[in-house]
Write a protein that holds these residues in place. Structure first.
Motif, mmCIF file in Angstrom:
data_model
loop_
_atom_site.group_PDB
_atom_site.id
_atom_site.type_symbol
_atom_site.label_atom_id
_atom_site.label_comp_id
_atom_site.label_asym_id
_atom_site.label_seq_id
_atom_site.Cartn_x
_atom_site.Cartn_y
_atom_site.Cartn_z
ATOM 1 N N ASP A 88 0.828 -1.213 0.000
ATOM 2 C CA ASP A 88 0.000 0.000 0.000
ATOM 3 C C ASP A 88 0.864 1.266 0.000
ATOM 4 O O ASP A 88 0.560 2.243 -0.688
ATOM 5 C CB ASP A 88 -1.006 -0.014 1.170
ATOM 6 N N LYS A 89 1.976 1.230 0.749
ATOM 7 C CA LYS A 89 2.887 2.383 0.728
ATOM 8 C C LYS A 89 3.477 2.569 -0.665
ATOM 9 O O LYS A 89 3.594 3.671 -1.170
ATOM 10 C CB LYS A 89 4.022 2.181 1.731
ATOM 11 N N ARG A 90 3.845 1.446 -1.268
ATOM 12 C CA ARG A 90 4.433 1.503 -2.617
ATOM 13 C C ARG A 90 3.448 2.165 -3.579
ATOM 14 O O ARG A 90 3.821 3.076 -4.331
ATOM 15 C CB ARG A 90 4.765 0.077 -3.081
ATOM 16 N N LEU A 91 2.201 1.732 -3.520
ATOM 17 C CA LEU A 91 1.200 2.316 -4.410
ATOM 18 C C LEU A 91 1.086 3.817 -4.185
ATOM 19 O O LEU A 91 1.006 4.601 -5.137
ATOM 20 C CB LEU A 91 -0.160 1.661 -4.168
ATOM 21 N N SER A 92 1.103 4.209 -2.895
ATOM 22 C CA SER A 92 0.903 5.632 -2.573
ATOM 23 C C SER A 92 2.018 6.505 -3.160
ATOM 24 O O SER A 92 1.826 7.689 -3.372
ATOM 25 C CB SER A 92 0.817 5.823 -1.053
ATOM 26 N N THR A 93 3.194 5.912 -3.425
ATOM 27 C CA THR A 93 4.289 6.717 -3.985
ATOM 28 C C THR A 93 4.157 6.877 -5.497
ATOM 29 O O THR A 93 4.906 7.633 -6.107
ATOM 30 C CB THR A 93 5.674 6.077 -3.706
ATOM 31 N N ILE B 282 0.734 6.154 -7.544
ATOM 32 C CA ILE B 282 -0.562 6.405 -8.196
ATOM 33 C C ILE B 282 -1.216 7.712 -7.724
ATOM 34 O O ILE B 282 -0.819 8.289 -6.716
ATOM 35 C CB ILE B 282 -1.548 5.227 -7.967
ATOM 36 N N ASP B 283 -2.218 8.145 -8.460
ATOM 37 C CA ASP B 283 -3.005 9.310 -8.034
ATOM 38 C C ASP B 283 -3.766 8.917 -6.761
ATOM 39 O O ASP B 283 -4.270 7.805 -6.657
ATOM 40 C CB ASP B 283 -4.022 9.697 -9.122
ATOM 41 N N GLU B 284 -3.841 9.873 -5.843
ATOM 42 C CA GLU B 284 -4.433 9.580 -4.548
ATOM 43 C C GLU B 284 -5.866 9.039 -4.666
ATOM 44 O O GLU B 284 -6.666 9.543 -5.461
ATOM 45 C CB GLU B 284 -4.435 10.857 -3.692
ATOM 46 N N ASN B 285 -6.164 8.027 -3.870
ATOM 47 C CA ASN B 285 -7.501 7.423 -3.786
ATOM 48 C C ASN B 285 -8.066 6.936 -5.115
ATOM 49 O O ASN B 285 -9.264 6.997 -5.351
ATOM 50 C CB ASN B 285 -8.515 8.426 -3.184
ATOM 51 N N THR B 286 -7.210 6.455 -5.985
ATOM 52 C CA THR B 286 -7.739 5.949 -7.258
ATOM 53 C C THR B 286 -7.627 4.432 -7.372
ATOM 54 O O THR B 286 -8.035 3.853 -8.372
ATOM 55 C CB THR B 286 -6.999 6.556 -8.475
ATOM 56 N N PHE B 287 -7.055 3.788 -6.348
ATOM 57 C CA PHE B 287 -6.843 2.338 -6.458
ATOM 58 C C PHE B 287 -8.126 1.565 -6.147
ATOM 59 O O PHE B 287 -8.716 1.734 -5.081
ATOM 60 C CB PHE B 287 -5.728 1.892 -5.509
ATOM 61 N N ARG B 288 -8.550 0.753 -7.111
ATOM 62 C CA ARG B 288 -9.646 -0.183 -6.870
ATOM 63 C C ARG B 288 -9.064 -1.589 -6.876
ATOM 64 O O ARG B 288 -8.548 -2.040 -7.897
ATOM 65 C CB ARG B 288 -10.713 -0.070 -7.968
ATOM 66 N N GLU B 289 -9.142 -2.253 -5.743
ATOM 67 C CA GLU B 289 -8.532 -3.580 -5.672
ATOM 68 C C GLU B 289 -9.449 -4.633 -6.295
ATOM 69 O O GLU B 289 -10.669 -4.579 -6.141
ATOM 70 C CB GLU B 289 -8.210 -3.951 -4.222
ATOM 71 N N TYR B 290 -8.832 -5.580 -6.999
ATOM 72 C CA TYR B 290 -9.569 -6.706 -7.576
ATOM 73 C C TYR B 290 -9.006 -8.022 -7.007
ATOM 74 O O TYR B 290 -7.884 -8.073 -6.517
ATOM 75 C CB TYR B 290 -9.406 -6.740 -9.097
ATOM 76 N N GLU C 219 -2.414 -11.925 0.620
ATOM 77 C CA GLU C 219 -1.379 -12.678 -0.091
ATOM 78 C C GLU C 219 -0.192 -11.769 -0.375
ATOM 79 O O GLU C 219 -0.186 -10.614 0.026
ATOM 80 C CB GLU C 219 -1.930 -13.237 -1.417
ATOM 81 N N ALA C 220 0.793 -12.312 -1.106
ATOM 82 C CA ALA C 220 2.011 -11.547 -1.389
ATOM 83 C C ALA C 220 1.836 -10.583 -2.548
ATOM 84 O O ALA C 220 2.811 -10.039 -3.060
ATOM 85 C CB ALA C 220 3.163 -12.513 -1.671
ATOM 86 N N ILE C 221 0.584 -10.362 -2.964
ATOM 87 C CA ILE C 221 0.347 -9.465 -4.084
ATOM 88 C C ILE C 221 -0.963 -8.720 -3.881
ATOM 89 O O ILE C 221 -1.914 -9.257 -3.312
ATOM 90 C CB ILE C 221 0.310 -10.253 -5.413
ATOM 91 N N MET C 222 -0.978 -7.468 -4.334
ATOM 92 C CA MET C 222 -2.205 -6.696 -4.381
ATOM 93 C C MET C 222 -2.395 -6.302 -5.841
ATOM 94 O O MET C 222 -1.440 -5.892 -6.488
ATOM 95 C CB MET C 222 -2.073 -5.449 -3.518
ATOM 96 N N SER C 223 -3.608 -6.465 -6.367
ATOM 97 C CA SER C 223 -3.787 -6.143 -7.782
ATOM 98 C C SER C 223 -5.064 -5.351 -7.990
ATOM 99 O O SER C 223 -6.012 -5.465 -7.206
ATOM 100 C CB SER C 223 -3.836 -7.435 -8.609
ATOM 101 N N GLY C 224 -5.084 -4.550 -9.024
ATOM 102 C CA GLY C 224 -6.279 -3.752 -9.287
ATOM 103 C C GLY C 224 -6.087 -2.768 -10.423
ATOM 104 O O GLY C 224 -5.220 -2.947 -11.275
ATOM 105 N N VAL C 225 -6.947 -1.756 -10.379
ATOM 106 C CA VAL C 225 -6.903 -0.709 -11.401
ATOM 107 C C VAL C 225 -6.702 0.622 -10.679
ATOM 108 O O VAL C 225 -7.277 0.837 -9.616
ATOM 109 C CB VAL C 225 -8.220 -0.691 -12.216
ATOM 110 N N ALA C 226 -5.851 1.473 -11.230
ATOM 111 C CA ALA C 226 -5.600 2.774 -10.606
ATOM 112 C C ALA C 226 -5.334 3.800 -11.694
ATOM 113 O O ALA C 226 -5.266 3.460 -12.878
ATOM 114 C CB ALA C 226 -4.400 2.685 -9.669
#
Lengths: 276, 322
Positions: free
Chosen positions: A46-51, A53-61, A94-101
């Motif tokens: 989650d920290k990695r994503l925050s560095t 992607i655009d803020e609050n755009t992550f939709r996890e799948y 799990e060891a992965i987070m995936s989605g659209v951002a």
């Protein structure tokens, strides 16, 4: 060591390299790079994503995809219990987070491996979620970004984990046939079955400075050749010098570089890019 | 059995077989029509049956690594005609741990590629114990592309402890070489058969191990890392290799069960190393049969099936169900 009494514990984080303590908020603003020695903290997904992607755009799948135990694997503890303990410890599935951002307003399919969950190891869940993200990228005609941080294949899933290398590479081949861009970002460490499958075959291979990028880890090599390893061996800079990476880039510049690249690839994705 | 003369080459559990064979040979030398022979042969078979009926996973690993076991070059000579070896990756060098070339299979031109182990110390140094460097994988891919261009089927033989973990291998991009092969092999527009003949060592095996049909010799093994490495990493104790081999499920039967392998190819009594000709004969038939099926399959369907085969590998739960 003396503790500052007026600040609750946990607000300060110590640099694992130089020992320098820094206020958590300040470290976050510095994208978890030590202000004193420039050490790159390993980041949770989650920290990695925050560095990036655009803020609050992550939709996890695909959060509902979790590990099975087809081998009934028991080493020093049953695999099932090990998974449970990592779930408790990391609060991850799990060891992965995936989605659209979105990155710079551009929609991307994105996966982040998390080293804190069993060393970011690739078993069937990582393999399946990477493949579903690729399927999604093809369906949405969007670019793909895979961020790796992994020791390699998950031994507790035996040969099935090895086959995730073939499976993810197969899906990348499909994406490639669709002429959709794939940016691979390698973070410390990227090795074994992950580097030897999807991570190394990006259209653009990107890494942070000093990242360990390897097929066989340094300890294994040292045991085999029984010689000192050359300085900087298997660092991102070393791998760049040997021609396997396109870009080694500071953490603070990664997002802006991705936006630049995404824009330049602009005609290759999106609804109008559909191949005939 | 060429190359190896020392009895030390045999793992302990095989010693009773070696002894009775020596007895039989001694009798034959004295009197080839000795009435003793029938009884001795019966005894030999019962000894082998007994040993093989309770063979452990690790003993299979030992059989798969048996120095007298046929290696890729033996299969090429035993099954194909007119082999012309082709060398080099046209980029860096020629890796002797992976060999390849054109050959004729029942009159049809095919490309054969495989890991090559040695038998003697000298050969093993030359072949790097069957552990390829990146140029080996790149040579393999070059030959596959050549086969694709002219519509020749590709047949690969898998027999390696793994890709070589060394400084030069890392410098020249071991990961990139294997990863690129995986991606390209999925897309290769020709028929591909993979045969695991001995040791299927991790990514080093998989690097030339993508195909439409995966065949596996009865006593071959295939693993994500060697039982020795697995033992050292997961048990933090390198003496647990036997336990690791069991736990990891490395045998042909295990792989068939997991749907990784399409077909198990039976070996002569006691293992392939006791009867090369019989081994080649059986495998030749299975290659012919499978190649026939692949040639009758339409190209588009073939590639779709190959993709789906690998896309569907792995077991996971979805919403708590597998």
């Amino acid at each position: 060591m003396a503790k500052k009494k007026d600040i609750p514990e946990g607000l300060f984080e110590r640099c694992p390299k130089c020992g320098f303590s820094v206020y958590g908020k300040e470290l976050e603003e510095n994208l978890w790079v030590c202000p004193k020695c420039n050490y790159y903290h390993r980041l949770s997904s989650d920290k990695r994503l925050s560095t990036i992607i655009d803020e609050n755009t992550f939709r996890e799948y695909d959060r509902n995809i979790t590990a099975a135990d087809p081998l009934n694997f028991i080493d020093m503890m049953p695999y099932k219990d090990r998974i449970e303990s990592y779930r408790d410890k990391t609060k991850l599935t799990e060891a992965i987070m995936s989605g659209v951002a979105r990155i710079g307003g551009i929609e991307v399919c994105i996966c982040v491996l998390d080293f804190t969950f069993m060393g970011g190891s690739m078993g069937a869940v990582v393999g399946e979620k990477v493949c579903r993200s690729i399927d999604r990228a093809i369906k949405l005609r969007s670019p793909l970004i895979l961020i790796s941080s992994s020791g390699g294949a998950r031994m507790q899933e035996g040969i099935l984990s090895l086959m995730q290398m073939a499976k993810t590479a197969a899906a990348i081949a499909r994406l490639s046939n669709e002429s959709l861009p794939y940016f691979s970002i390698m973070c410390d460490p990227t090795s074994g079955g992950v580097s030897a499958s999807f991570a190394m075959i990006g259209d653009i291979n990107i890494s942070e400075p000093k990242t360990l990028i390897a097929f066989a880890g340094p300890r294994v090599i040292q045991q085999t050749i029984k010689q000192e390893l050359p300085p900087g061996f298997q660092s991102a800079e070393f791998v760049l010098e040997h021609g396997m990476l396109d870009i080694v880039i500071e953490r603070e510049d990664l997002r802006s570089t991705l936006i630049k690249l995404l824009k330049m690839f602009g005609k290759t994705y999106g609804k109008s890019s559909k191949k005939d | 059995m060429p190359g190896v003369k020392s009895k030390r080459a045999f793992p302990d559990f095989e010693k009773p077989i070696v002894e009775i064979n020596e007895k039989i040979n001694a009798v034959i030398r004295k009197d080839p029509s000795s009435p003793e022979l029938e009884e001795l042969n019966r005894k030999r078979n019962s000894i082998i049956d007994d040993i093989f009926s309770r063979l452990t996973s690790y003993q299979k690993v030992q059989l798969a690594r048996h120095p007298m076991r046929p290696h890729t070059m033996d299969y090429i000579e035993g099954i194909f005609d007119d082999f012309v070896e082709l060398h080099g990756d046209r980029k860096f060098g020629d890796d002797k741990a992976i060999i390849g070339g054109l050959a004729s299979f029942k009159g049809e031109t095919v490309m054969v590629i495989g890991h090559q182990k040695g038998r003697t110390a000298q050969e093993n140094i030359e072949r790097n114990f069957g552990m390829p460097h990146p140029e080996g994988y790149r040579k393999g891919l070059r030959l596959m592309k050549l086969a694709e261009k002219f519509g020749f089927p590709v047949i690969t033989f898998i027999d390696t402890p793994g890709a070589y973990p060394g400084v030069k291998a890392e410098e020249r991009g071991q990961s990139e070489a294997i990863a690129t092969n995986l991606k390209e092999m999925i897309n290769l527009r020709t028929q591909m058969i993979v045969i695991i003949i001995g040791e299927g060592g991790s990514g080093g095996a998989l690097g030339i191990g993508i195909g439409d049909k995966i065949l596996m010799l009865e006593n071959a093994v295939y693993f994500v890392c060697t039982p020795e490495a697995c033992s050292a990493i997961l048990w933090r104790d390198s003496s647990k290799a036997e336990q690791a081999a069991d736990t990891m499920r490395v045998t042909a039967a295990d792989l068939k069960k997991f749907g990784i392998v399409d077909e198990i190819v039976s070996e002569p009594v006691g293992g392939a190393h006791w009867d090369y000709e019989k081994t080649f004969g059986v495998l030749k038939k299975r290659i012919g049969y499978n190649l026939g099926i692949l040639k009758r399959t339409g190209k588009e369907k073939l590639f779709e099936k190959r993709y789906n085969k690998f896309r569907n590998m792995g077991v996971y739960e979805e919403n708590g169900r597998s």
